[in-house]
Scaffold this motif. Structure first.
Motif, PDB file in Angstrom:
ATOM      1  N   ASN A 142      52.722  26.503  10.434  1.00 23.81           N
ATOM      2  CA  ASN A 142      52.294  27.105   9.169  1.00 23.81           C
ATOM      3  C   ASN A 142      53.311  28.177   8.807  1.00 23.81           C
ATOM      4  OD1 ASN A 142      50.626  29.668   7.897  1.00 23.81           O
ATOM      5  ND2 ASN A 142      49.984  27.707   7.046  1.00 23.81           N
ATOM      6  N   ILE A 143      53.909  28.040   7.627  1.00 23.65           N
ATOM      7  CA  ILE A 143      54.976  28.940   7.186  1.00 23.65           C
ATOM      8  C   ILE A 143      54.538  29.660   5.919  1.00 23.65           C
ATOM      9  CG2 ILE A 143      57.377  29.120   6.429  1.00 23.65           C
ATOM     10  CD1 ILE A 143      57.035  28.127   9.337  1.00 23.65           C
ATOM     11  N   ARG A 144      54.720  30.971   5.923  1.00 26.15           N
ATOM     12  CA  ARG A 144      54.456  31.750   4.708  1.00 26.15           C
ATOM     13  C   ARG A 144      55.648  32.683   4.473  1.00 26.15           C
ATOM     14  NH1 ARG A 144      49.234  34.415   2.281  1.00 26.15           N
ATOM     15  NH2 ARG A 144      48.153  32.975   3.646  1.00 26.15           N
ATOM     16  N   ILE A 145      56.211  32.625   3.264  1.00 31.75           N
ATOM     17  CA  ILE A 145      57.310  33.530   2.891  1.00 31.75           C
ATOM     18  C   ILE A 145      56.755  34.474   1.833  1.00 31.75           C
ATOM     19  CG2 ILE A 145      59.607  33.730   1.895  1.00 31.75           C
ATOM     20  CD1 ILE A 145      59.118  30.480   3.292  1.00 31.75           C
ATOM     21  N   VAL A 146      56.733  35.774   2.158  1.00 30.84           N
ATOM     22  CA  VAL A 146      55.970  36.767   1.407  1.00 30.84           C
ATOM     23  C   VAL A 146      56.895  37.775   0.729  1.00 30.84           C
ATOM     24  CG1 VAL A 146      54.152  38.522   1.547  1.00 30.84           C
ATOM     25  CG2 VAL A 146      54.108  36.546   3.097  1.00 30.84           C
ATOM     26  N   LYS A 147      56.617  38.078  -0.522  1.00 26.90           N
ATOM     27  CA  LYS A 147      57.306  39.149  -1.246  1.00 26.90           C
ATOM     28  C   LYS A 147      56.776  40.488  -0.739  1.00 26.90           C
ATOM     29  CE  LYS A 147      57.787  40.908  -6.025  1.00 26.90           C
ATOM     30  NZ  LYS A 147      59.064  41.616  -5.907  1.00 26.90           N
ATOM     31  N   THR A 182      60.112  25.491 -11.589  1.00 24.97           N
ATOM     32  CA  THR A 182      61.553  25.197 -11.696  1.00 24.97           C
ATOM     33  C   THR A 182      62.314  26.326 -12.369  1.00 24.97           C
ATOM     34  OG1 THR A 182      61.040  23.967 -13.722  1.00 24.97           O
ATOM     35  CG2 THR A 182      61.262  22.692 -11.710  1.00 24.97           C
ATOM     36  N   PRO A 183      62.526  27.449 -11.688  1.00 28.14           N
ATOM     37  CA  PRO A 183      62.056  27.781 -10.348  1.00 28.14           C
ATOM     38  C   PRO A 183      60.708  28.508 -10.392  1.00 28.14           C
ATOM     39  CG  PRO A 183      63.582  29.452 -11.089  1.00 28.14           C
ATOM     40  CD  PRO A 183      63.477  28.458 -12.213  1.00 28.14           C
ATOM     41  N   LEU A 184      60.217  28.858  -9.200  1.00 30.37           N
ATOM     42  CA  LEU A 184      59.014  29.670  -9.047  1.00 30.37           C
ATOM     43  C   LEU A 184      59.409  31.148  -9.027  1.00 30.37           C
ATOM     44  CD1 LEU A 184      55.996  30.201  -8.252  1.00 30.37           C
ATOM     45  CD2 LEU A 184      56.749  29.970  -5.866  1.00 30.37           C
ATOM     46  N   THR A 185      58.797  31.937  -9.901  1.00 29.44           N
ATOM     47  CA  THR A 185      59.028  33.382  -9.911  1.00 29.44           C
ATOM     48  C   THR A 185      57.842  34.077  -9.265  1.00 29.44           C
ATOM     49  OG1 THR A 185      60.265  33.197 -11.988  1.00 29.44           O
ATOM     50  CG2 THR A 185      59.530  35.388 -11.340  1.00 29.44           C
ATOM     51  N   LEU A 186      58.115  34.901  -8.262  1.00 31.10           N
ATOM     52  CA  LEU A 186      57.081  35.728  -7.644  1.00 31.10           C
ATOM     53  C   LEU A 186      57.175  37.132  -8.226  1.00 31.10           C
ATOM     54  CD1 LEU A 186      57.145  34.683  -3.874  1.00 31.10           C
ATOM     55  CD2 LEU A 186      55.785  33.745  -5.749  1.00 31.10           C
ATOM     56  N   PHE A 187      56.043  37.675  -8.651  1.00 35.29           N
ATOM     57  CA  PHE A 187      56.042  38.962  -9.328  1.00 35.29           C
ATOM     58  C   PHE A 187      55.488  40.106  -8.464  1.00 35.29           C
ATOM     59  CE2 PHE A 187      55.775  35.837 -12.824  1.00 35.29           C
ATOM     60  CZ  PHE A 187      56.822  36.265 -13.623  1.00 35.29           C
ATOM     61  N   TRP A 188      54.369  39.879  -7.810  1.00 29.78           N
ATOM     62  CA  TRP A 188      53.598  40.977  -7.223  1.00 29.78           C
ATOM     63  C   TRP A 188      53.757  41.099  -5.709  1.00 29.78           C
ATOM     64  CZ3 TRP A 188      51.397  44.303 -10.536  1.00 29.78           C
ATOM     65  CH2 TRP A 188      51.042  43.857 -11.815  1.00 29.78           C
ATOM     66  N   THR A 189      53.426  42.265  -5.185  1.00 29.78           N
ATOM     67  CA  THR A 189      53.286  42.498  -3.741  1.00 29.78           C
ATOM     68  C   THR A 189      52.413  41.409  -3.119  1.00 29.78           C
ATOM     69  OG1 THR A 189      53.386  44.905  -4.039  1.00 29.78           O
ATOM     70  CG2 THR A 189      52.369  44.097  -2.011  1.00 29.78           C
ATOM     71  N   GLY A 190      52.840  40.889  -1.962  1.00 29.11           N
ATOM     72  CA  GLY A 190      52.023  39.920  -1.243  1.00 29.11           C
ATOM     73  C   GLY A 190      52.069  38.516  -1.810  1.00 29.11           C
ATOM     74  N   SER A 191      52.742  38.318  -2.961  1.00 32.19           N
ATOM     75  CA  SER A 191      52.909  36.959  -3.481  1.00 32.19           C
ATOM     76  C   SER A 191      53.702  36.136  -2.467  1.00 32.19           C
ATOM     77  CB  SER A 191      53.649  36.986  -4.820  1.00 32.19           C
ATOM     78  OG  SER A 191      52.908  37.679  -5.793  1.00 32.19           O
TER      79      SER A 191
END
Length: 373
Positions: free
Chosen positions: A98-103, A29-38
């Motif tokens: 199947n859904i993937r949202i990628v950094k 709440t919320p989700l933080t994405l940090f790295w490549t490929g997260s």
């Protein structure tokens, strides 16, 4: 009546069967994405899906890719601020997707204002379980592992996020080939002992035990980037370390001065162009120390030190360091694997490995990993 009235908003924390890829703090709440490929991944039966994203930056904006049934269908830069983006609409509501949202972009050490968060989804469908993969891989590296130069023409020399990709680099391709989940810890220009410019602070081992310890600024600290990583929650079967390219660069770059202390740092070459013996030994010691740290954090993983996409000059030193670790600890679960060098045909933007190079590396590396797994 709004065109969104038929869609239900759900905060990420309320989404059943949400799968998260990459190191995080565990907060939703919320989700933080940090790295490549997260990434976030869901299976959903719906006609329409939106995602509420929030992004900020001082210099380097975030990019994401959207994959539907494992195929990249959209790649976009995220404007600063909080807004909704459409993942898909008008699709067969009975079919499961199947859904993937990628950094797509690495954690930006040089931009304290850079962050990427996901808040909620908006959909007319239902979420279904995501099947777990049989294996887990962790990749540790530099700009190559960050996918710098995979996107863009060969002539491109601007250092901008647009030329990075977490989807088209060897980490994602290797993981797909061996049917594994994967995580990435990487930073352009960084090494085992120092960064390419001899800065001793630009080393991956010092930040490895934190969620994303290379991020700077109070904002990232508040987001939990410097918290200890929960290794018990996610243990890899194989740790792939692709470091050494920038350590070699340090031998060929000017000295670096620490303005706070006045101390000078320089990896030196002899007059004949060979490595200074003491400085080479310091690199080897750094490799051995990192192997000990990796083993402490990942007790059962096979550790593979890979090297060679942009030259092989430090390969003998890497072999010696790995051998020293094995002799000192009796740790037989460590090996070295040579990657295929970039050619005129496989080079990408910024004189980095291009898509063809990453595909070739993934093919050879996945073949080796299959033998281990």
């Amino acid at each position: 009546m709004s065109k969104y009235d038929h869609l239900q908003v759900q905060p990420l924390a309320e989404v059943q069967y949400l799968k998260i890829h990459g190191r995080t703090t565990g907060k939703l709440t919320p989700l933080t994405l940090f790295w490549t490929g997260s990434a976030i991944e869901v299976n959903i039966r719906a006609a329409e899906l939106w995602l509420e994203v929030e992004s900020g930056y001082d210099h380097h904006e975030s990019w994401i890719s959207i994959l539907i049934n494992s195929v990249p269908v959209s790649r976009q830069m995220l404007n600063a601020g909080r807004h909704w983006i459409c993942v898909f609409r008008g699709m067969n509501p009975e079919r499961v997707k199947n859904i993937r949202i990628v950094k797509e972009v690495q954690a930006m050490n040089g931009d304290p204002g850079a962050y990427l968060q996901f808040h909620a989804v908006r959909t007319d469908g239902v979420f279904l379980p995501v099947e777990a993969k049989p294996y887990r891989l962790e990749f540790i590296g530099d700009s190559i592992t960050s996918g710098e130069g995979v996107i863009g023409a060969r002539e491109e020399e601007d250092w901008i996020p647009a030329w990075f990709s977490g989807v088209h680099n060897y980490t994602a391709l290797t993981a797909a080939a061996v049917d594994a989940e994967y995580r990435v810890v990487s930073q352009s220009g960084w090494g085992v002992l120092s960064s390419w410019d001899n800065n001793p602070k630009g080393n991956i081992p010092d930040i490895y035990e934190q969620v994303c310890g290379l991020l700077t600024g109070h904002g990232n600290e508040r987001l939990g980037a410097h918290e200890p990583n929960d290794f018990a929650a996610w243990q890899p079967d194989v740790v792939v370390v692709n470091l050494g390219t920038n350590d070699d660069g340090a031998f060929h770059s000017p000295e670096w001065k620490d303005e706070a202390t006045g101390r000078i740092y320089k990896q030196r070459l002899n007059e004949d162009g060979s490595y200074d013996e003491a400085d080479l030994a310091a690199f080897e010691a750094a490799v051995t120390r990192f192997l000990a740290k990796l083993r402490a954090c990942n007790p059962d993983a096979h550790i593979v030190w890979v090297y060679g996409m942009l030259g092989l000059s430090l390969m003998p030193a890497i072999y010696r360091a790995v051998d020293a670790h094995t002799r000192a600890t009796s740790d037989k679960n460590v090996s070295v694997f040579q990657l295929p060098n970039v050619t005129e045909e496989t080079v990408g933007a910024r004189t980095h490995p291009g898509l063809l190079a990453h595909r070739q590396t993934a093919q050879e590396l996945s073949g080796y990993l299959k033998g281990l797994l």
